[in-house]
Design a protein around this motif. Structure first.
Motif, PDB file in Angstrom:
ATOM      1  N   PRO A 178      90.026  23.127   2.442  1.00 16.26           N
ATOM      2  CA  PRO A 178      90.936  24.087   3.110  1.00 16.26           C
ATOM      3  C   PRO A 178      92.307  24.121   2.433  1.00 16.26           C
ATOM      4  O   PRO A 178      92.775  23.130   1.878  1.00 16.26           O
ATOM      5  N   LYS A 179      92.937  25.271   2.498  1.00 13.32           N
ATOM      6  CA  LYS A 179      94.223  25.461   1.815  1.00 13.32           C
ATOM      7  C   LYS A 179      95.320  24.564   2.398  1.00 13.32           C
ATOM      8  O   LYS A 179      96.207  24.092   1.680  1.00 13.32           O
ATOM      9  N   ASP A 180      95.251  24.335   3.715  1.00 10.71           N
ATOM     10  CA  ASP A 180      96.292  23.521   4.343  1.00 10.71           C
ATOM     11  C   ASP A 180      96.002  22.030   4.222  1.00 10.71           C
ATOM     12  O   ASP A 180      96.729  21.196   4.772  1.00 10.71           O
ATOM     13  N   ARG A 181      94.875  21.688   3.509  1.00 14.71           N
ATOM     14  CA  ARG A 181      94.473  20.288   3.295  1.00 14.71           C
ATOM     15  C   ARG A 181      94.270  19.530   4.621  1.00 14.71           C
ATOM     16  O   ARG A 181      94.458  18.330   4.694  1.00 14.71           O
ATOM     17  N   ARG A 182      93.891  20.264   5.641  1.00 10.43           N
ATOM     18  CA  ARG A 182      93.622  19.627   6.929  1.00 10.43           C
ATOM     19  C   ARG A 182      92.343  18.807   6.822  1.00 10.43           C
ATOM     20  O   ARG A 182      91.331  19.287   6.307  1.00 10.43           O
ATOM     21  N   LYS A 183      92.367  17.579   7.300  1.00  7.31           N
ATOM     22  CA  LYS A 183      91.230  16.671   7.148  1.00  7.31           C
ATOM     23  C   LYS A 183      90.540  16.402   8.474  1.00  7.31           C
ATOM     24  O   LYS A 183      91.165  16.453   9.543  1.00  7.31           O
ATOM     25  N   MET A 184      89.243  16.115   8.360  1.00  7.90           N
ATOM     26  CA  MET A 184      88.431  15.707   9.509  1.00  7.90           C
ATOM     27  C   MET A 184      87.858  14.325   9.198  1.00  7.90           C
ATOM     28  O   MET A 184      87.184  14.144   8.183  1.00  7.90           O
ATOM     29  N   HIS A 185      88.128  13.380  10.063  1.00  6.86           N
ATOM     30  CA  HIS A 185      87.739  11.991   9.788  1.00  6.86           C
ATOM     31  C   HIS A 185      86.389  11.626  10.403  1.00  6.86           C
ATOM     32  O   HIS A 185      86.052  10.446  10.484  1.00  6.86           O
ATOM     33  N   ASP A 190      83.815   9.236   8.574  1.00  5.77           N
ATOM     34  CA  ASP A 190      83.930   7.777   8.629  1.00  5.77           C
ATOM     35  C   ASP A 190      82.994   7.179   9.675  1.00  5.77           C
ATOM     36  O   ASP A 190      82.674   5.983   9.618  1.00  5.77           O
ATOM     37  N   TYR A 191      82.530   7.988  10.623  1.00  5.54           N
ATOM     38  CA  TYR A 191      81.672   7.511  11.701  1.00  5.54           C
ATOM     39  C   TYR A 191      80.264   8.094  11.625  1.00  5.54           C
ATOM     40  O   TYR A 191      79.284   7.410  11.927  1.00  5.54           O
ATOM     41  N   VAL A 192      80.173   9.366  11.213  1.00 13.13           N
ATOM     42  CA  VAL A 192      78.868  10.033  11.144  1.00 13.13           C
ATOM     43  C   VAL A 192      77.946   9.346  10.139  1.00 13.13           C
ATOM     44  O   VAL A 192      76.720   9.341  10.315  1.00 13.13           O
ATOM     45  N   GLN A 193      78.493   8.724   9.123  1.00 12.96           N
ATOM     46  CA  GLN A 193      77.671   8.086   8.098  1.00 12.96           C
ATOM     47  C   GLN A 193      76.750   6.996   8.666  1.00 12.96           C
ATOM     48  O   GLN A 193      75.691   6.718   8.106  1.00 12.96           O
ATOM     49  N   TYR A 194      77.144   6.413   9.790  1.00 13.30           N
ATOM     50  CA  TYR A 194      76.349   5.330  10.385  1.00 13.30           C
ATOM     51  C   TYR A 194      75.387   5.814  11.471  1.00 13.30           C
ATOM     52  O   TYR A 194      74.605   5.030  11.992  1.00 13.30           O
ATOM     53  N   SER A 195      75.443   7.083  11.821  1.00 10.12           N
ATOM     54  CA  SER A 195      74.662   7.581  12.959  1.00 10.12           C
ATOM     55  C   SER A 195      73.150   7.438  12.792  1.00 10.12           C
ATOM     56  O   SER A 195      72.456   7.121  13.780  1.00 10.12           O
ATOM     57  N   PRO A 196      72.538   7.645  11.607  1.00  9.99           N
ATOM     58  CA  PRO A 196      71.084   7.449  11.511  1.00  9.99           C
ATOM     59  C   PRO A 196      70.653   6.007  11.792  1.00  9.99           C
ATOM     60  O   PRO A 196      69.629   5.782  12.445  1.00  9.99           O
ATOM     61  N   VAL A 197      71.434   5.044  11.327  1.00 11.97           N
ATOM     62  CA  VAL A 197      71.102   3.638  11.586  1.00 11.97           C
ATOM     63  C   VAL A 197      71.245   3.325  13.075  1.00 11.97           C
ATOM     64  O   VAL A 197      70.387   2.662  13.667  1.00 11.97           O
ATOM     65  N   GLY A 211      67.702  12.571  10.576  1.00 15.20           N
ATOM     66  CA  GLY A 211      68.722  11.908   9.777  1.00 15.20           C
ATOM     67  C   GLY A 211      69.151  12.732   8.582  1.00 15.20           C
ATOM     68  O   GLY A 211      70.317  12.677   8.155  1.00 15.20           O
ATOM     69  N   PHE A 212      68.229  13.526   8.048  1.00 15.86           N
ATOM     70  CA  PHE A 212      68.549  14.364   6.892  1.00 15.86           C
ATOM     71  C   PHE A 212      69.265  15.654   7.288  1.00 15.86           C
ATOM     72  O   PHE A 212      69.550  16.494   6.434  1.00 15.86           O
ATOM     73  N   VAL A 213      69.520  15.804   8.585  1.00 12.73           N
ATOM     74  CA  VAL A 213      70.394  16.882   9.051  1.00 12.73           C
ATOM     75  C   VAL A 213      71.824  16.368   9.143  1.00 12.73           C
ATOM     76  O   VAL A 213      72.779  17.073   8.828  1.00 12.73           O
ATOM     77  N   VAL A 214      71.961  15.109   9.554  1.00  9.12           N
ATOM     78  CA  VAL A 214      73.287  14.502   9.722  1.00  9.12           C
ATOM     79  C   VAL A 214      73.873  14.062   8.383  1.00  9.12           C
ATOM     80  O   VAL A 214      75.078  14.224   8.142  1.00  9.12           O
ATOM     81  N   ALA A 215      73.048  13.496   7.502  1.00  7.71           N
ATOM     82  CA  ALA A 215      73.544  12.958   6.233  1.00  7.71           C
ATOM     83  C   ALA A 215      74.235  14.023   5.366  1.00  7.71           C
ATOM     84  O   ALA A 215      75.313  13.743   4.807  1.00  7.71           O
ATOM     85  N   PRO A 216      73.684  15.233   5.218  1.00 13.09           N
ATOM     86  CA  PRO A 216      74.403  16.249   4.441  1.00 13.09           C
ATOM     87  C   PRO A 216      75.755  16.623   5.040  1.00 13.09           C
ATOM     88  O   PRO A 216      76.665  17.025   4.305  1.00 13.09           O
ATOM     89  N   LEU A 217      75.886  16.467   6.361  1.00 11.20           N
ATOM     90  CA  LEU A 217      77.183  16.728   6.988  1.00 11.20           C
ATOM     91  C   LEU A 217      78.224  15.740   6.471  1.00 11.20           C
ATOM     92  O   LEU A 217      79.379  16.121   6.203  1.00 11.20           O
ATOM     93  N   THR A 218      77.826  14.491   6.314  1.00 11.53           N
ATOM     94  CA  THR A 218      78.734  13.494   5.745  1.00 11.53           C
ATOM     95  C   THR A 218      79.137  13.879   4.326  1.00 11.53           C
ATOM     96  O   THR A 218      80.314  13.791   3.948  1.00 11.53           O
ATOM     97  N   ALA A 219      78.151  14.304   3.533  1.00 10.68           N
ATOM     98  CA  ALA A 219      78.443  14.717   2.155  1.00 10.68           C
ATOM     99  C   ALA A 219      79.411  15.901   2.128  1.00 10.68           C
ATOM    100  O   ALA A 219      80.352  15.924   1.324  1.00 10.68           O
ATOM    101  N   TYR A 220      79.183  16.866   2.998  1.00  9.33           N
ATOM    102  CA  TYR A 220      80.061  18.040   3.052  1.00  9.33           C
ATOM    103  C   TYR A 220      81.486  17.643   3.420  1.00  9.33           C
ATOM    104  O   TYR A 220      82.457  18.126   2.809  1.00  9.33           O
TER     105      TYR A 220
END
Length: 268
Positions: free
Chosen positions: A92-99, A102-109, A194-203
């Motif tokens: 995004p142009k305003d460099r707004r971040k979503m954190h 940091d948590y979604v990466q662990y959701s499949p486990v 899990g392969f629905v959530v993991a690409p969200l982390t990558a994005y």
């Protein structure tokens, strides 16, 4: 020959054959004990465990090739321009971040253990799956951190030089593969979730300007391969695990009045 001598010879032959059969029975009993694998495995789940621990060459070659191609995006001029174009399109142009990454990466486990607590049992026991998860995480951590130090690619936000590959993405896809391995024979919907959530982390890693597109592609491949390697190596390293393939040898002697033999059957 007299009739009496003929009868004596027949009795002698029958006694000899009986002794042979008795000896073979004893040998078969001894071999049956020694041939059986000392590791026990539930009969109803043996085939499922065996299938889950296979590893084909394509499971390693394809991800390794993708990691190699992703590495080319670090130096190749045309590829560098492509990854920068992706960055400009997603960040995004305003460099707004979503954190959330940091948590979604662990959701499949977390889902694997949560489902087991809810009564939806996976393929392995708590002990087996936990050890395999630890092996997956260790493998992934070693590969990712070694490559980060060796390659030293600068992050898109120019904060550090440890961009390639993405550790968050590797963790997410490692967990996704872990969830798939545990539930692919129970529920395809759960297994593939899990392969629905993991690409969200990558994005989100690209969106937050923390990684280039090639970083997350390489991280995804490393995460999947790490879990597959752990599932393949576990029954080889832990020979008393319940998911190890058992081998049994069965032998049955026979005598049809003319010949003596042994019929054998091996399952492995």
């Amino acid at each position: 020959l007299t009739h009496r001598k003929i009868n004596e010879m027949m009795k002698s032959k029958e006694t000899f054959n009986f002794r042979i059969i008795l000896i073979m029975l004893l040998l078969c009993a001894a071999s049956g004990v020694s041939a059986a694998d000392s590791l026990s495995c539930d009969v109803q789940r043996r085939c499922a465990f065996d299938d889950g621990h296979r590893l084909r060459a394509v499971d390693i070659v394809v991800p390794a090739a993708l990691v190699g191609v992703s590495a080319l995006y670090i130096e190749n001029g045309w590829m560098v321009r492509q990854k920068r174009a992706v960055r400009y399109a997603l960040v995004p142009k305003d460099r707004r971040k979503m954190h959330a990454d940091d948590y979604v990466q662990y959701s499949p486990v977390v889902a694997v253990y949560g489902l087991n607590l809810a009564g939806v049992r996976g393929r392995h026991s708590f002990k087996d799956r936990t050890i395999m998860l630890a092996m997956s995480y260790a493998t992934m951590g070693i590969i990712v951190n070694t490559m980060k130090l060796a390659i030293s690619e600068r992050r898109p936000d120019v904060s550090t030089r440890n961009s390639f590959p993405s550790g968050h993405t590797a963790t997410a896809f490692m967990g996704a593969q872990f969830l798939y391995e545990e539930y692919k024979s129970v529920s395809p919907l759960i297994a593939w979730s899990g392969f629905v959530v993991a690409p969200l982390t990558a994005y989100l890693r690209v969106y937050n300007d923390r990684h280039w597109i090639n970083d997350v592609v390489a991280g995804a491949c490393i995460g999947i391969v790490s879990t597959k390697l752990a599932y393949r190596l576990y029954p080889l390293l832990f020979r008393k695990s319940s998911c190890r393939r058992s081998t049994a040898l069965a032998a049955l002697p026979y005598y049809d009045g003319r010949s003596v033999g042994v019929s054998m059957n091996m399952t492995f």
